[in-house]
Design a protein around this motif. Sequence first.
Motif, mmCIF file in Angstrom:
data_model
loop_
_atom_site.group_PDB
_atom_site.id
_atom_site.type_symbol
_atom_site.label_atom_id
_atom_site.label_comp_id
_atom_site.label_asym_id
_atom_site.label_seq_id
_atom_site.Cartn_x
_atom_site.Cartn_y
_atom_site.Cartn_z
ATOM 1 N N LYS A 31 0.841 -1.204 0.000
ATOM 2 C CA LYS A 31 0.000 0.000 0.000
ATOM 3 C C LYS A 31 0.876 1.253 0.000
ATOM 4 O O LYS A 31 0.677 2.160 -0.803
ATOM 5 N N VAL A 32 1.869 1.289 0.897
ATOM 6 C CA VAL A 32 2.767 2.453 0.989
ATOM 7 C C VAL A 32 3.516 2.632 -0.326
ATOM 8 O O VAL A 32 3.626 3.741 -0.851
ATOM 9 N N ASN A 33 4.038 1.532 -0.867
ATOM 10 C CA ASN A 33 4.786 1.605 -2.127
ATOM 11 C C ASN A 33 3.912 2.174 -3.247
ATOM 12 O O ASN A 33 4.365 3.006 -4.038
ATOM 13 N N SER A 34 2.647 1.762 -3.292
ATOM 14 C CA SER A 34 1.750 2.251 -4.350
ATOM 15 C C SER A 34 1.399 3.726 -4.173
ATOM 16 O O SER A 34 0.992 4.381 -5.120
ATOM 17 N N GLU A 35 1.561 4.243 -2.951
ATOM 18 C CA GLU A 35 1.230 5.650 -2.671
ATOM 19 C C GLU A 35 2.453 6.564 -2.745
ATOM 20 O O GLU A 35 2.347 7.761 -2.524
ATOM 21 N N THR A 36 3.599 5.993 -3.054
ATOM 22 C CA THR A 36 4.829 6.773 -3.168
ATOM 23 C C THR A 36 4.881 7.435 -4.549
ATOM 24 O O THR A 36 4.558 6.800 -5.548
ATOM 25 N N ALA A 37 5.249 8.705 -4.574
ATOM 26 C CA ALA A 37 5.276 9.431 -5.851
ATOM 27 C C ALA A 37 6.357 10.498 -5.814
ATOM 28 O O ALA A 37 6.767 10.948 -4.748
ATOM 29 N N VAL A 83 5.833 10.267 0.370
ATOM 30 C CA VAL A 83 4.714 9.412 0.762
ATOM 31 C C VAL A 83 4.118 10.008 2.035
ATOM 32 O O VAL A 83 4.839 10.553 2.871
ATOM 33 N N SER A 117 0.210 10.105 7.684
ATOM 34 C CA SER A 117 -0.468 11.197 8.371
ATOM 35 C C SER A 117 -0.017 11.310 9.826
ATOM 36 O O SER A 117 0.090 10.306 10.510
#
Length: 106
Positions: A14-20, A90, A93
């Motif tokens: 999930k974290v990897n997919s939200e990294t940009a 990333v 929160s």
Amino acid sequence: MQTNPEKDTDLRLKVNSETARLPWRELEKHFAQGNVVWIANELDLVEVAVRISHDDKSTITQWMANGQLAKVSDQQALDWQAADASLWAVVVSPFILVQQDKPTKH
């Protein structure tokens, strides 16, 4: 603290997919709020995000003591603004974790 390895894998994905990659100018308002955290290149951005989400205080404290994790300094912000830098980012929160490109090995 025990973590479920299967859940941890899901969190990493999930974290990897939200990294940009984001331009610094899009992160400046978050920096002004004190929510942007710099991660040293020798650390893995996804691993740091997972450790923070698990509230792994001992690892986080160690990274901070080693100078590998810190709130973005005014000087870093000025340098990134002047260079029109893009950073890997990333959200964990309320923080946004950022990391510069890792140098390529020739």
